[in-house]
Design a protein around this motif. Structure first.
Motif, PDB file in Angstrom:
ATOM      1  N   ASP A   1      39.774  36.680  45.286  1.00 46.70           N
ATOM      2  CA  ASP A   1      39.999  35.626  44.296  1.00 46.70           C
ATOM      3  C   ASP A   1      39.831  36.216  42.902  1.00 46.70           C
ATOM      4  OD1 ASP A   1      40.154  33.376  42.766  1.00 46.70           O
ATOM      5  OD2 ASP A   1      38.655  32.228  43.893  1.00 46.70           O
ATOM      6  N   PHE A   2      40.897  36.193  42.110  1.00 42.86           N
ATOM      7  CA  PHE A   2      40.852  36.775  40.771  1.00 42.86           C
ATOM      8  C   PHE A   2      40.069  35.910  39.787  1.00 42.86           C
ATOM      9  CE2 PHE A   2      43.767  39.674  42.513  1.00 42.86           C
ATOM     10  CZ  PHE A   2      43.889  40.745  41.641  1.00 42.86           C
ATOM     11  N   ALA A   3      39.600  34.743  40.236  1.00 39.97           N
ATOM     12  CA  ALA A   3      38.803  33.892  39.357  1.00 39.97           C
ATOM     13  C   ALA A   3      37.335  34.307  39.334  1.00 39.97           C
ATOM     14  CB  ALA A   3      38.912  32.435  39.801  1.00 39.97           C
TER      15      ALA A   3
ATOM     16  N   ALA B   1      45.017  44.337  36.087  1.00 42.30           N
ATOM     17  CA  ALA B   1      44.252  43.154  36.486  1.00 42.30           C
ATOM     18  C   ALA B   1      42.849  43.516  36.934  1.00 42.30           C
ATOM     19  CB  ALA B   1      44.967  42.419  37.613  1.00 42.30           C
ATOM     20  N   ALA B   2      42.604  44.808  37.162  1.00 41.91           N
ATOM     21  CA  ALA B   2      41.294  45.275  37.611  1.00 41.91           C
ATOM     22  C   ALA B   2      41.194  46.763  37.308  1.00 41.91           C
ATOM     23  CB  ALA B   2      41.119  45.023  39.103  1.00 41.91           C
ATOM     24  N   GLU B   3      39.978  47.273  37.347  1.00 46.64           N
ATOM     25  CA  GLU B   3      39.758  48.695  37.099  1.00 46.64           C
ATOM     26  C   GLU B   3      39.953  49.475  38.387  1.00 46.64           C
ATOM     27  OE1 GLU B   3      35.809  48.863  35.601  1.00 46.64           O
ATOM     28  OE2 GLU B   3      36.269  47.755  33.754  1.00 46.64           O
ATOM     29  N   MET B   4      40.699  50.581  38.306  1.00 45.69           N
ATOM     30  CA  MET B   4      40.953  51.426  39.467  1.00 45.69           C
ATOM     31  C   MET B   4      40.061  52.658  39.368  1.00 45.69           C
ATOM     32  SD  MET B   4      43.488  49.668  40.878  1.00 45.69           S
ATOM     33  CE  MET B   4      44.457  50.710  41.953  1.00 45.69           C
ATOM     34  N   VAL B   5      39.265  52.899  40.406  1.00 48.23           N
ATOM     35  CA  VAL B   5      38.318  54.006  40.392  1.00 48.23           C
ATOM     36  C   VAL B   5      38.488  54.813  41.671  1.00 48.23           C
ATOM     37  CG1 VAL B   5      35.889  54.664  40.300  1.00 48.23           C
ATOM     38  CG2 VAL B   5      36.674  52.633  39.060  1.00 48.23           C
TER      39      VAL B   5
ATOM     40  N   THR C   1      33.982  40.817  32.662  1.00 47.61           N
ATOM     41  CA  THR C   1      34.632  40.886  31.348  1.00 47.61           C
ATOM     42  C   THR C   1      36.130  40.627  31.416  1.00 47.61           C
ATOM     43  OG1 THR C   1      34.798  43.285  31.639  1.00 47.61           O
ATOM     44  CG2 THR C   1      32.914  42.452  30.383  1.00 47.61           C
ATOM     45  N   MET C   2      36.718  40.696  32.608  1.00 47.19           N
ATOM     46  CA  MET C   2      38.164  40.485  32.746  1.00 47.19           C
ATOM     47  C   MET C   2      38.534  39.055  33.115  1.00 47.19           C
ATOM     48  SD  MET C   2      39.775  43.835  34.635  1.00 47.19           S
ATOM     49  CE  MET C   2      40.275  45.274  33.678  1.00 47.19           C
ATOM     50  N   LEU C   3      37.545  38.212  33.378  1.00 52.14           N
ATOM     51  CA  LEU C   3      37.828  36.912  33.976  1.00 52.14           C
ATOM     52  C   LEU C   3      38.524  35.928  33.037  1.00 52.14           C
ATOM     53  CD1 LEU C   3      34.627  36.299  36.122  1.00 52.14           C
ATOM     54  CD2 LEU C   3      36.798  37.363  36.764  1.00 52.14           C
TER      55      LEU C   3
ATOM     56  N   GLU D   1      44.869  36.041  32.313  1.00 54.23           N
ATOM     57  CA  GLU D   1      45.750  35.137  33.052  1.00 54.23           C
ATOM     58  C   GLU D   1      45.669  35.318  34.564  1.00 54.23           C
ATOM     59  OE1 GLU D   1      49.642  38.035  32.433  1.00 54.23           O
ATOM     60  OE2 GLU D   1      49.732  35.944  31.857  1.00 54.23           O
ATOM     61  N   HIS D   2      45.137  36.446  35.005  1.00 54.79           N
ATOM     62  CA  HIS D   2      45.081  36.707  36.443  1.00 54.79           C
ATOM     63  C   HIS D   2      44.101  35.790  37.169  1.00 54.79           C
ATOM     64  CE1 HIS D   2      45.933  40.506  34.215  1.00 54.79           C
ATOM     65  NE2 HIS D   2      47.016  40.414  34.957  1.00 54.79           N
ATOM     66  N   SER D   3      43.161  35.184  36.421  1.00 53.91           N
ATOM     67  CA  SER D   3      42.156  34.322  37.040  1.00 53.91           C
ATOM     68  C   SER D   3      42.766  33.097  37.707  1.00 53.91           C
ATOM     69  CB  SER D   3      41.126  33.864  35.995  1.00 53.91           C
ATOM     70  OG  SER D   3      40.390  34.964  35.499  1.00 53.91           O
ATOM     71  N   ALA D   4      44.016  32.832  37.444  1.00 57.49           N
ATOM     72  CA  ALA D   4      44.679  31.668  38.036  1.00 57.49           C
ATOM     73  C   ALA D   4      45.206  31.958  39.436  1.00 57.49           C
ATOM     74  CB  ALA D   4      45.836  31.216  37.147  1.00 57.49           C
ATOM     75  N   TYR D   5      44.933  33.174  39.968  1.00 57.92           N
ATOM     76  CA  TYR D   5      45.552  33.581  41.223  1.00 57.92           C
ATOM     77  C   TYR D   5      44.551  33.986  42.302  1.00 57.92           C
ATOM     78  CZ  TYR D   5      49.926  33.805  38.593  1.00 57.92           C
ATOM     79  OH  TYR D   5      51.021  33.492  37.830  1.00 57.92           O
ATOM     80  N   LEU D   6      44.980  33.764  43.528  1.00 58.73           N
ATOM     81  CA  LEU D   6      44.321  34.308  44.707  1.00 58.73           C
ATOM     82  C   LEU D   6      45.251  35.361  45.296  1.00 58.73           C
ATOM     83  CD1 LEU D   6      41.996  33.790  47.021  1.00 58.73           C
ATOM     84  CD2 LEU D   6      43.949  32.789  48.230  1.00 58.73           C
TER      85      LEU D   6
END
Length: 329
Positions: free
Chosen positions: A114-116, A34-38, A74-76, A79-84
């Protein structure tokens, strides 16, 4: 790397049944769903994750060394954008940067991402974190504005600590059997607990939040840049800093003037400057009113009288009194 990942077609993130241990660059890649891990030193990265789904809710428990979680624009579209996400800190520290607002949470506290919208979440040192993913639609149905939670931190309390402790156990449990009665009951219980914690963030005054002063400054800057627009509203100012009008109102509860007053006073101050500036002597008072952001002469005159005690005509006629008028506006 041990354990096994069971990705689901409609799941929020990978599901780690029974937990998984990851390490190094391969571990970072595995968690980057759902996100980049660095990590500053990828070769030293170590983490353990377990997760469980309860109906529409996902619970993840992450025990990790220092890592930065980045959700780029670029990830928005996923499906994760529907979640907090609620982030409960059991140990360690979390810093969230989103929508030009910063939040920090330490052990016992709760913050939000907020994933949105793009964000950057920093997990410092070695910590233990519980992430609860709540659908925006669910929050909206319970009259919760997700935007108002960006930048908020809920202080440690028996409620927030109990929520983190219970969900940490749930993430490692095998209670989430699809269709089971207990799964539905647990889902409802989790939602109620989360909403109780969220109320602590939305109902308390944000005046003393770490991000409160920054948000107020940004709101004032927006007013200063847009007050000449007669269509400007408090809702527009709230949208400019990605918060709800209600949250914006609470931000200014401890201030001398509300946002509406700031807009009105800024327009009057500019109108007085135009009235008393010799280089604008050719403007009619009606033209001054329009240039100051008022819809017409009557609205301008009423605002000037309310804030200075004088009419626009008398202010133009007696410039010696402009200092008093400007100062009071």
């Amino acid at each position: 790397m041990t354990g096994r990942s069971l990705p689901q077609a409609s799941s929020l993130t990978q599901r780690f049944h029974g937990g998984v241990r990851v390490s190094g660059p391969a571990g970072l890649d595995m968690l980057s769903v759902a996100a980049e891990m660095v990590a500053g030193h990828p070769e030293r990265f170590r983490a353990e994750m377990s997760s469980a789904d309860f109906g529409s809710i996902r619970v993840n428990r992450l025990r990790s060394t220092a890592v930065t979680v980045i959700r780029p624009p670029t990830m928005l579209s996923d499906e994760h954008s529907a979640y907090l996400s609620m982030v409960c800190v059991r140990s360690g520290e979390v810093r969230v940067e989103q929508n030009r607002v910063g939040a920090r949470a330490v052990a016992g506290e709760v913050t939000f991402a907020d994933f949105a919208a793009p964000f950057e979440v920093g997990l410092s040192r070695r910590g233990d974190y519980v992430f609860i993913y709540l659908p925006h639609a669910l929050l909206a149905s319970r009259s919760v504005d997700s935007r108002a939670l960006v930048g908020a931190t809920v202080p440690a309390s028996p409620l927030s600590e109990a929520l983190a402790a219970v969900l940490a156990q749930f993430a490692a449990s095998d209670l989430c059997r699809p269709g089971a009665v207990e799964t539905t009951l647990i889902e409802h219980a989790i939602v109620d607990l989360c909403l109780a914690v969220i109320r602590q963030a939305t109902d308390r005054s944000p005046a003393h939040d770490e991000s409160g002063a920054q948000n107020r400054a940004r709101a004032r800057e927006f007013v200063d840049s847009h007050f000449t627009d007669p269509a400007l509203t408090v809702a527009d100012v709230a949208a400019s800093i990605n918060v709800s009008p209600r949250y914006l109102q609470k931000l200014f509860e401890s201030e001398e003037h509300s946002v509406y007053d700031l807009i009105r006073r800024r327009r009057v101050r500019w109108g007085i400057e135009l009235l008393t500036d010799p280089t604008h002597a050719d403007l009619t008072i009606s033209q001054v009113a329009i240039r100051s952001g008022f819809v017409g002469l009557s609205q301008f005159s009423r605002a000037v009288r309310d804030l200075t005690g004088s009419s626009p005509r008398s202010i133009r006629r007696e410039p010696v009194g402009r200092g008093q008028g400007s100062g009071s506006a």
